[in-house]
Write a protein that holds these residues in place. Structure first.
Motif, PDB file in Angstrom:
ATOM      1  N   ARG A  77       0.818  -1.214   0.000  1.00  0.00           N
ATOM      2  CA  ARG A  77       0.000   0.000   0.000  1.00  0.00           C
ATOM      3  C   ARG A  77       0.850   1.261   0.000  1.00  0.00           C
ATOM      4  NH1 ARG A  77      -3.810  -1.339   4.937  1.00  0.00           N
ATOM      5  NH2 ARG A  77      -1.834  -2.182   5.619  1.00  0.00           N
ATOM      6  N   THR A  78       2.127   1.166   0.357  1.00  0.00           N
ATOM      7  CA  THR A  78       2.982   2.352   0.381  1.00  0.00           C
ATOM      8  C   THR A  78       3.601   2.629  -0.977  1.00  0.00           C
ATOM      9  OG1 THR A  78       4.907   1.046   1.050  1.00  0.00           O
ATOM     10  CG2 THR A  78       3.555   1.982   2.798  1.00  0.00           C
ATOM     11  N   ARG A  79       3.425   1.734  -1.939  1.00  0.00           N
ATOM     12  CA  ARG A  79       4.006   1.911  -3.264  1.00  0.00           C
ATOM     13  C   ARG A  79       2.893   2.136  -4.285  1.00  0.00           C
ATOM     14  NH1 ARG A  79       6.984  -2.714  -1.376  1.00  0.00           N
ATOM     15  NH2 ARG A  79       9.057  -2.045  -0.755  1.00  0.00           N
ATOM     16  N   PRO A  80       3.156   2.940  -5.291  1.00  0.00           N
ATOM     17  CA  PRO A  80       2.122   3.118  -6.314  1.00  0.00           C
ATOM     18  C   PRO A  80       1.941   1.840  -7.122  1.00  0.00           C
ATOM     19  CG  PRO A  80       4.139   4.229  -6.965  1.00  0.00           C
ATOM     20  CD  PRO A  80       4.343   3.750  -5.558  1.00  0.00           C
ATOM     21  N   ASN A  81       0.733   1.636  -7.581  1.00  0.00           N
ATOM     22  CA  ASN A  81       0.425   0.439  -8.362  1.00  0.00           C
ATOM     23  C   ASN A  81       0.768   0.707  -9.825  1.00  0.00           C
ATOM     24  OD1 ASN A  81      -0.465  -2.027  -9.129  1.00  0.00           O
ATOM     25  ND2 ASN A  81      -2.639  -1.547  -8.988  1.00  0.00           N
ATOM     26  N   PHE A  82       2.062   0.720 -10.114  1.00  0.00           N
ATOM     27  CA  PHE A  82       2.522   1.013 -11.466  1.00  0.00           C
ATOM     28  C   PHE A  82       3.531  -0.038 -11.885  1.00  0.00           C
ATOM     29  CE2 PHE A  82       5.502   3.097 -14.384  1.00  0.00           C
ATOM     30  CZ  PHE A  82       4.619   3.331 -15.415  1.00  0.00           C
ATOM     31  N   ARG A  83       3.270  -0.694 -12.987  1.00  0.00           N
ATOM     32  CA  ARG A  83       4.186  -1.701 -13.511  1.00  0.00           C
ATOM     33  C   ARG A  83       4.757  -1.166 -14.820  1.00  0.00           C
ATOM     34  NH1 ARG A  83       2.472  -3.023  -9.173  1.00  0.00           N
ATOM     35  NH2 ARG A  83       1.715  -5.053  -8.540  1.00  0.00           N
ATOM     36  N   PRO A  84       5.978  -0.656 -14.834  1.00  0.00           N
ATOM     37  CA  PRO A  84       6.491  -0.035 -16.050  1.00  0.00           C
ATOM     38  C   PRO A  84       6.693  -1.012 -17.196  1.00  0.00           C
ATOM     39  CG  PRO A  84       8.203  -0.168 -14.400  1.00  0.00           C
ATOM     40  CD  PRO A  84       6.921  -0.576 -13.738  1.00  0.00           C
ATOM     41  N   SER A  85       6.689  -2.302 -16.943  1.00  0.00           N
ATOM     42  CA  SER A  85       6.915  -3.249 -18.026  1.00  0.00           C
ATOM     43  C   SER A  85       5.616  -3.682 -18.707  1.00  0.00           C
ATOM     44  CB  SER A  85       7.661  -4.476 -17.503  1.00  0.00           C
ATOM     45  OG  SER A  85       6.892  -5.122 -16.516  1.00  0.00           O
ATOM     46  N   ALA A  86       4.475  -3.199 -18.241  1.00  0.00           N
ATOM     47  CA  ALA A  86       3.209  -3.580 -18.863  1.00  0.00           C
ATOM     48  C   ALA A  86       3.015  -2.791 -20.157  1.00  0.00           C
ATOM     49  CB  ALA A  86       2.065  -3.315 -17.902  1.00  0.00           C
ATOM     50  N   ALA A  87       2.806  -3.491 -21.247  1.00  0.00           N
ATOM     51  CA  ALA A  87       2.689  -2.842 -22.554  1.00  0.00           C
ATOM     52  C   ALA A  87       1.237  -2.506 -22.851  1.00  0.00           C
ATOM     53  CB  ALA A  87       3.223  -3.762 -23.638  1.00  0.00           C
ATOM     54  N   ILE A  88       1.056  -1.462 -23.621  1.00  0.00           N
ATOM     55  CA  ILE A  88      -0.273  -1.133 -24.132  1.00  0.00           C
ATOM     56  C   ILE A  88      -0.211  -1.180 -25.656  1.00  0.00           C
ATOM     57  CG2 ILE A  88      -0.947   0.222 -22.140  1.00  0.00           C
ATOM     58  CD1 ILE A  88      -0.211   2.727 -23.640  1.00  0.00           C
ATOM     59  N   SER A  89      -1.346  -1.231 -26.292  1.00  0.00           N
ATOM     60  CA  SER A  89      -1.373  -1.476 -27.736  1.00  0.00           C
ATOM     61  C   SER A  89      -0.700  -0.364 -28.544  1.00  0.00           C
ATOM     62  CB  SER A  89      -2.809  -1.662 -28.211  1.00  0.00           C
ATOM     63  OG  SER A  89      -3.556  -0.496 -27.930  1.00  0.00           O
ATOM     64  N   SER A  90      -0.733   0.858 -28.055  1.00  0.00           N
ATOM     65  CA  SER A  90      -0.120   1.948 -28.823  1.00  0.00           C
ATOM     66  C   SER A  90       1.402   1.855 -28.829  1.00  0.00           C
ATOM     67  CB  SER A  90      -0.556   3.298 -28.262  1.00  0.00           C
ATOM     68  OG  SER A  90      -0.072   3.452 -26.942  1.00  0.00           O
ATOM     69  N   LEU A  91       1.971   1.079 -27.926  1.00  0.00           N
ATOM     70  CA  LEU A  91       3.427   0.929 -27.865  1.00  0.00           C
ATOM     71  C   LEU A  91       3.917  -0.347 -28.544  1.00  0.00           C
ATOM     72  CD1 LEU A  91       4.017   2.029 -24.171  1.00  0.00           C
ATOM     73  CD2 LEU A  91       4.348   3.384 -26.228  1.00  0.00           C
ATOM     74  N   ALA A  92       3.026  -1.082 -29.188  1.00  0.00           N
ATOM     75  CA  ALA A  92       3.418  -2.325 -29.834  1.00  0.00           C
ATOM     76  C   ALA A  92       4.464  -2.056 -30.913  1.00  0.00           C
ATOM     77  CB  ALA A  92       2.210  -3.013 -30.448  1.00  0.00           C
ATOM     78  N   GLY A  93       5.517  -2.839 -30.916  1.00  0.00           N
ATOM     79  CA  GLY A  93       6.588  -2.692 -31.882  1.00  0.00           C
ATOM     80  C   GLY A  93       7.709  -1.785 -31.420  1.00  0.00           C
ATOM     81  N   SER A  94       7.524  -1.083 -30.324  1.00  0.00           N
ATOM     82  CA  SER A  94       8.601  -0.228 -29.807  1.00  0.00           C
ATOM     83  C   SER A  94       9.276  -0.920 -28.622  1.00  0.00           C
ATOM     84  CB  SER A  94       8.040   1.126 -29.367  1.00  0.00           C
ATOM     85  OG  SER A  94       7.202   0.965 -28.246  1.00  0.00           O
ATOM     86  N   GLU A  95      10.332  -0.307 -28.133  1.00  0.00           N
ATOM     87  CA  GLU A  95      11.020  -0.892 -26.981  1.00  0.00           C
ATOM     88  C   GLU A  95      10.099  -0.984 -25.773  1.00  0.00           C
ATOM     89  OE1 GLU A  95      14.574   1.124 -25.927  1.00  0.00           O
ATOM     90  OE2 GLU A  95      15.808  -0.158 -27.184  1.00  0.00           O
ATOM     91  N   MET A  96       9.259   0.020 -25.603  1.00  0.00           N
ATOM     92  CA  MET A  96       8.346   0.013 -24.458  1.00  0.00           C
ATOM     93  C   MET A  96       7.247  -1.025 -24.616  1.00  0.00           C
ATOM     94  SD  MET A  96       7.797   3.953 -23.520  1.00  0.00           S
ATOM     95  CE  MET A  96       9.132   5.111 -23.476  1.00  0.00           C
ATOM     96  N   GLY A  97       7.054  -1.559 -25.796  1.00  0.00           N
ATOM     97  CA  GLY A  97       6.019  -2.553 -26.023  1.00  0.00           C
ATOM     98  C   GLY A  97       6.444  -3.969 -25.710  1.00  0.00           C
ATOM     99  N   ASP A  98       7.735  -4.182 -25.439  1.00  0.00           N
ATOM    100  CA  ASP A  98       8.207  -5.526 -25.089  1.00  0.00           C
ATOM    101  C   ASP A  98       7.806  -5.829 -23.650  1.00  0.00           C
ATOM    102  OD1 ASP A  98       9.342  -5.753 -27.568  1.00  0.00           O
ATOM    103  OD2 ASP A  98      11.292  -5.007 -26.910  1.00  0.00           O
TER     104      ASP A  98
END
Length: 106
Positions: A56-77
Motif C-alpha cells: 500500500r505504500t508503493r504506487p500500483n505502477f508496472r512499467p513493463s506492462a505494454a499497451i497497444s499503442s506501444l506495440a513494436g517499440s522498446e516500451m512494447g516488449d
C-alpha cells in the motif's frame, strides 16, 4: 573429620526449595514472554512480519506492462529489460525537464 571434596559438593548443591523457586520463576517468565509474542503477532504494528513488503505504500505502477499503442517499440516488449530501460530513460528525461523548469522559475 569429613571429606573436603564431599563438603564442597554439598555446599554447591541446590536445595529442593531453591529448585522450586527457580522453576516458579521460569514458568512465570515463559508466560510473560509467550504473551509478548502473542501481542507482537496480533498487535497494531505487527513487527513479526516487518520483513514483508507493504504494497500500500508503493504506487500500483508496472512499467513493463505494454499497451497497444506501444506495440513494436522498446516500451512494447512486455516484461523485458529493454522496456524497463526505455521507461527509465523517459522518466529521467521528464525529471530533467522538471528540474530545469524549477531552476528557471524558482
Amino acid at each position: 573429620m569429613s571429606n573436603p571434596v564431599t563438603s564442597w559438593i554439598k555446599g554447591c548443591m541446590e536445595t529442593y526449595k531453591d529448585r522450586e523457586e527457580w522453576m516458579t520463576e521460569r514458568v512465570s517468565e515463559n508466560s510473560i514472554n509467550a504473551q509478548k509474542l502473542s501481542d507482537e503477532r496480533h498487535g497494531p504494528f505487527k513487527p513479526a512480519n516487518a520483513y514483508q513488503a507493504e504494497m500500500r505504500t508503493r504506487p500500483n505502477f508496472r512499467p513493463s506492462a505494454a499497451i497497444s499503442s506501444l506495440a513494436g517499440s522498446e516500451m512494447g516488449d512486455t516484461k523485458s529489460f529493454r522496456a524497463v530501460r526505455a521507461y527509465q530513460n523517459e522518466f529521467s528525461k521528464r525529471r530533467d525537464e522538471i528540474l530545469t523548469d524549477i531552476a528557471k522559475n524558482g
